[in-house]
Write a protein that holds these residues in place. Structure first.
Motif, PDB file in Angstrom:
ATOM      1  N   CYS A   1     -89.655 -54.920  -4.463  1.00 25.29           N
ATOM      2  CA  CYS A   1     -88.995 -56.222  -4.554  1.00 25.29           C
ATOM      3  C   CYS A   1     -89.766 -57.271  -3.759  1.00 25.29           C
ATOM      4  CB  CYS A   1     -87.566 -56.124  -4.040  1.00 25.29           C
ATOM      5  SG  CYS A   1     -86.475 -55.146  -5.095  1.00 25.29           S
TER       6      CYS A   1
ATOM      7  N   ASP B   1     -83.189 -60.753  -0.824  1.00 22.90           N
ATOM      8  CA  ASP B   1     -82.093 -60.937  -1.790  1.00 22.90           C
ATOM      9  C   ASP B   1     -82.229 -59.958  -2.945  1.00 22.90           C
ATOM     10  OD1 ASP B   1     -80.786 -62.908  -0.455  1.00 22.90           O
ATOM     11  OD2 ASP B   1     -81.304 -64.539  -1.831  1.00 22.90           O
ATOM     12  N   GLN B   2     -83.440 -59.855  -3.472  1.00 20.41           N
ATOM     13  CA  GLN B   2     -83.676 -58.985  -4.621  1.00 20.41           C
ATOM     14  C   GLN B   2     -83.493 -57.517  -4.233  1.00 20.41           C
ATOM     15  OE1 GLN B   2     -87.697 -58.803  -6.430  1.00 20.41           O
ATOM     16  NE2 GLN B   2     -86.715 -59.730  -8.232  1.00 20.41           N
TER      17      GLN B   2
ATOM     18  N   ARG C   1     -84.863 -67.202  -9.282  1.00 23.43           N
ATOM     19  CA  ARG C   1     -84.523 -66.379  -8.123  1.00 23.43           C
ATOM     20  C   ARG C   1     -84.680 -64.886  -8.397  1.00 23.43           C
ATOM     21  NH1 ARG C   1     -84.168 -71.762  -7.391  1.00 23.43           N
ATOM     22  NH2 ARG C   1     -83.477 -72.252  -5.263  1.00 23.43           N
ATOM     23  N   GLY C   2     -85.104 -64.520  -9.596  1.00 22.20           N
ATOM     24  CA  GLY C   2     -85.415 -63.120  -9.866  1.00 22.20           C
ATOM     25  C   GLY C   2     -84.262 -62.295 -10.390  1.00 22.20           C
ATOM     26  N   LYS C   3     -83.305 -62.923 -11.051  1.00 26.68           N
ATOM     27  CA  LYS C   3     -82.181 -62.155 -11.622  1.00 26.68           C
ATOM     28  C   LYS C   3     -82.687 -61.155 -12.660  1.00 26.68           C
ATOM     29  CE  LYS C   3     -79.940 -65.582 -13.327  1.00 26.68           C
ATOM     30  NZ  LYS C   3     -80.996 -66.564 -13.061  1.00 26.68           N
TER      31      LYS C   3
ATOM     32  N   THR D   1     -85.719 -60.048 -13.228  1.00 31.03           N
ATOM     33  CA  THR D   1     -86.607 -59.043 -12.647  1.00 31.03           C
ATOM     34  C   THR D   1     -85.806 -57.983 -11.897  1.00 31.03           C
ATOM     35  OG1 THR D   1     -88.313 -60.724 -12.413  1.00 31.03           O
ATOM     36  CG2 THR D   1     -88.608 -58.704 -11.162  1.00 31.03           C
ATOM     37  N   SER D   2     -84.746 -58.396 -11.239  1.00 28.16           N
ATOM     38  CA  SER D   2     -83.884 -57.436 -10.536  1.00 28.16           C
ATOM     39  C   SER D   2     -83.279 -56.440 -11.513  1.00 28.16           C
ATOM     40  CB  SER D   2     -82.776 -58.176  -9.781  1.00 28.16           C
ATOM     41  OG  SER D   2     -83.299 -59.017  -8.781  1.00 28.16           O
TER      42      SER D   2
ATOM     43  N   LEU E   1     -78.195 -64.525  -5.421  1.00 28.99           N
ATOM     44  CA  LEU E   1     -79.598 -64.611  -5.030  1.00 28.99           C
ATOM     45  C   LEU E   1     -79.928 -66.073  -4.733  1.00 28.99           C
ATOM     46  CD1 LEU E   1     -81.183 -62.356  -7.813  1.00 28.99           C
ATOM     47  CD2 LEU E   1     -80.235 -61.653  -5.622  1.00 28.99           C
TER      48      LEU E   1
ATOM     49  N   ILE F   1     -88.274 -66.961  -6.116  1.00 28.90           N
ATOM     50  CA  ILE F   1     -89.364 -66.008  -6.305  1.00 28.90           C
ATOM     51  C   ILE F   1     -90.518 -66.653  -7.055  1.00 28.90           C
ATOM     52  CG2 ILE F   1     -90.040 -63.924  -7.572  1.00 28.90           C
ATOM     53  CD1 ILE F   1     -87.420 -62.673  -6.806  1.00 28.90           C
TER      54      ILE F   1
END
Length: 749
Positions: A186, A190-191, A218-220, A222-223, A372, A376
């Motif tokens: 990550c 947050d992630q 914010r990488g939702k 990707t998470s 998040l 990112i």
């Protein structure tokens, strides 16, 4: 920008040819050994110019860019400024990148014939009659923004003069600095916390859901990809040969939007093992894998319909999917992981809070929320995101109404003098669009109310509010604070020839939703003669709802409409219990109900109205009576109507008890003049059979033939059974067969 990894906005303003020459010089100077991902949005009319290393996308195709990343977005406002597209594409620029906004000069842009104004131009207005208040707002904000790089032709008399910023100096290919020591690869804490929470939830036994919320970048997504691979990897490390396969289903409103998520997942899978295959929108293990698994994309409508086997369901941009479509998914699966954007060009962020969140707690025993906040795709102190949010009013917040809320008490229809006095302190009035263009603070207050109150409010609605020539904005103020707002559109007065073409189904001009529906769907030839005021949107501060403020606003608009000679006050909205109750309490009556749920909301569209003049009363009564008879017929003979309109809804609409089939209102069999008008428009023009159902039913009862109509209305066959029996494989064949049967029976009469 290169060193700080900042993103930025460059405003290039001047004559059309000058801007093209500047861009051509800069793009051609880029080092070919370090190519950039450059996207140009918007192609100018009669202009075929191309640039080195630049990928062009058309105006209507901007959503296909979602899920992708770019180094430079060139947004050409000479082709029109679409607020939704600008917000969407700005979010695809990676850190260190640039958005180039190309516009006419600062003096001429507010007067420029923007092609996007076609979206707000309604009959009888002409293109050159529309004011450019939205563009004036942009100019004001851009000019005042210190973070915006400004290059104006007026300051560069020689075309090849060296500009203060050279595109080839923007090094946007530097990799993101991944923080060391974070689990799962990550990038932010947050992630990491989000992935950890997903894995913990997945191992629970009860029916559970987890929701990731964040602003864009914010990488939702990707998470979700990281968590999906971690779930599979955990199974691979513990599985035995006799265990069941692992399937993860991914869904999202647009398949193009998940390409980044799927690519990231594929990269993780390939980095961990070689037994990976990819085909279309599916990634799965091959024969070399000790355990069979797959991650596959299924469109939301197909997921709701087919409910395929899956251990986990990942739902990206969940708030953009109609709740009616998600309900069977929530009901069927035991573990759902959702991601939703809080503030975005899509206008769906508030939909999570007001529709999706309550539904989750209905279907799941455990619901966990993870937010998040760490960016990112760009720096935490990014220059681009704040200015884009400011330009499109994506950063608006509700006003503080603590003092007002303390003073007011819950309002029910005037039962005490104190309640009535509380509402008399409201100052309700219409405001000119020109004033809103010059008063950005006031506009922000209004738009904040609309964003929080409505499911699908997007930046394009801000342009509609400021520029639509038939729109009036009404405000309700208390102690100088805007506590409620309404957008009211002037409709009607449609000229005879145009009204006839609308009846025939040959024309569908912009605007005039209510009279157009009466003309086209109802076949009422004189509907265009009347004056309508349609309440397009109405919003009350969430903490001040149920105090009677919305009703007071409606009654004030009604009084003004009566004074100005308006025949009907009307509205249209997605059918829900609370909205139906509000409008019925204000004595509005149903006039039409959509046959199928709207794709954007999953709700049936209901039109309601109120008669304001004695001269229009007879027409009003005729429409209302026919609507009840038509809807009763539709409930018996249209499959979609049976599916979506329950008996309880019918009772709520008309206060009629039809819980027993024999209690449905009786439908007279005699053909009326309006029936003959409907049948004529059906057979000789382009009216659709479903919009003429009452007339079709009566024609069948008044004439005899062994045909499709008899099988439909006498034998009670469903649409699917009729199409099978008569060999009708398409909608076009179905419509043609109905028209032929109608014409045959009419010739017998």
């Amino acid at each position: 920008m290169r060193l700080s990894q900042q993103r930025g906005l460059l405003w290039l303003a001047g004559e059309a040819d000058w801007t093209l020459n500047w861009l051509s010089r800069e793009f051609n100077a880029i080092d070919s050994d370090k190519p950039l991902d450059i996207v140009r949005f918007g192609s100018r009319e009669n202009n075929q110019s191309t640039f080195h290393q630049v990928h062009d996308i058309r105006t209507k195709q901007y959503k296909k860019q979602l899920g992708q990343e770019s180094d430079i977005i060139m947004f050409d406002a000479f082709a029109g400024f679409n607020p939704d597209a600008f917000g969407a594409l700005a979010g695809t620029v990676r850190r260190g990148g640039l958005v180039i906004l190309v516009t006419p000069s600062i003096e001429h842009w507010p007067m420029f014939a923007d092609p996007e104004l076609n979206r707000v131009c309604v009959e009888p207005f002409k293109f050159d009659q529309i004011e450019h208040h939205f563009i004036q707002r942009l100019v004001t904000l851009l000019t005042a923004a210190p973070s915006v790089i400004k290059i104006f032709q007026s300051e560069h008399s020689i075309v090849d003069q060296l500009a203060p910023v050279r595109l080839q100096s923007i090094d946007v290919k530097t990799d993101i600095n991944v923080k060391q020591g974070l689990d799962f690869g990550c990038i932010t804490t947050d992630q990491t916390n989000a992935v950890t929470s997903i894995l913990a939830l997945a191992n629970q036994n009860q029916k559970r859901a987890l929701v990731l919320t964040a602003d864009r970048g914010r990488g939702k997504s990707t998470s979700l990809a990281i968590a999906a691979w971690q779930l599979i990897e955990a199974k691979l490390s513990t599985c035995s040969t006799n265990e069941a396969d692992l399937t993860i289903v991914l869904t999202c409103p647009l398949v193009d939007s998940v390409s980044g998520l799927m690519s990231h997942f594929y990269h993780l899978a390939c980095a961990s093992q070689s037994a990976v295959e990819r085909s279309g929108n599916s990634i799965y293990s091959n024969r070399q894998s000790p355990y069979e698994w797959q991650v596959k994309f299924v469109a939301p409508d197909q997921l709701a319909l087919l409910l395929p086997d899956a251990n986990y369901v990942l739902i990206d941009e969940a708030a953009a999917i109609p709740i009616q479509m998600l309900s069977p998914v929530f009901n069927h699966y035991s573990c759902c992981i959702l991601a939703s954007t809080q503030h975005g060009y899509e206008g769906t962020g508030r939909g999570f809070e007001y529709k999706l969140k309550p539904a989750l707690h209905t279907y799941f025993e455990t619901v966990e929320y993870i937010e998040l906040s760490q960016p990112i795709r760009w720096s935490a102190h990014d220059n681009l995101e704040p200015i884009v949010n400011r330009l499109l009013a994506l950063d608006v917040e509700l006003a503080d109404i603590t003092a007002i809320h303390t003073r007011l008490t819950p309002h029910v229809p005037a039962t005490s003098e104190s309640e009535a006095n509380a509402l008399t302190q409201l100052n309700i009035y219409p405001v000119e669009q020109a004033e809103l263009a010059n008063n950005i603070t006031l506009t922000d207050q209004i738009f904040a109310l609309l964003v929080h109150a409505h499911y699908r409010t997007s930046p394009n609605d801000l342009r509609l509010l400021l520029d639509s020539p038939n729109m009036t904005v009404w405000l309700a103020e208390d102690q100088g604070v805007v506590v409620a707002a309404a957008l009211v559109a002037k409709e009607g007065e449609i000229e005879g020839p145009l009204a006839e073409q609308i009846c025939q189904g040959r024309r569908r001009p912009r605007g005039h939703l209510f009279p157009q529906s009466l003309l086209n769907h109802g076949g009422f030839k004189h509907a265009g003669n009347y004056h309508y005021s349609r309440i397009v949107r109405i919003a009350v501060h969430p903490k001040l709802q149920s105090f009677g403020i919305g009703s007071k606003l409606v009654s004030t608009i009604e009084a003004y409409s009566i004074a100005t000679g308006v025949d009907f006050l009307c509205t249209s909205f997605g059918l829900t219990e609370s909205l139906l109750r509000f409008w019925k309490n204000n004595r509005f009556v149903a006039a039409r109900l959509g046959l199928k749920p709207e794709a954007s909301t999953g709700e049936l569209s209901l039109m309601m109205w109120k008669c304001l003049t004695s001269a229009s009363r007879a027409f009003y009564n005729t429409v209302n009576q026919r609507f009840v008879a038509s809807l009763t017929t539709e409930l018996k003979f249209i499959d979609e109507r049976k599916k979506w309109l329950t008996e309880s809804w019918f009772t709520a609409l008309f206060e009629l008890d039809i819980t027993q089939s024999n209690k449905c209102p009786e439908i007279p069999h005699t053909l009326t003049n309006q029936d003959m008008v409907d049948l004529t428009y059906l057979t000789q023009h382009f009216r659709l059979p479903d919009n003429c159902l009452l007339a079709l039913y009566r024609l069948t009862k008044q004439s005899k033939a062994n045909d499709l109509l008899s099988a439909w209305f006498n034998d009670g066959l469903s649409r699917a059974e009729l199409q099978s029996q008569f060999g009708l494989s398409s909608d076009k064949q179905w419509q043609s067969a109905v028209r032929q049967a109608v014409q045959y029976r009419m010739n017998l009469m």
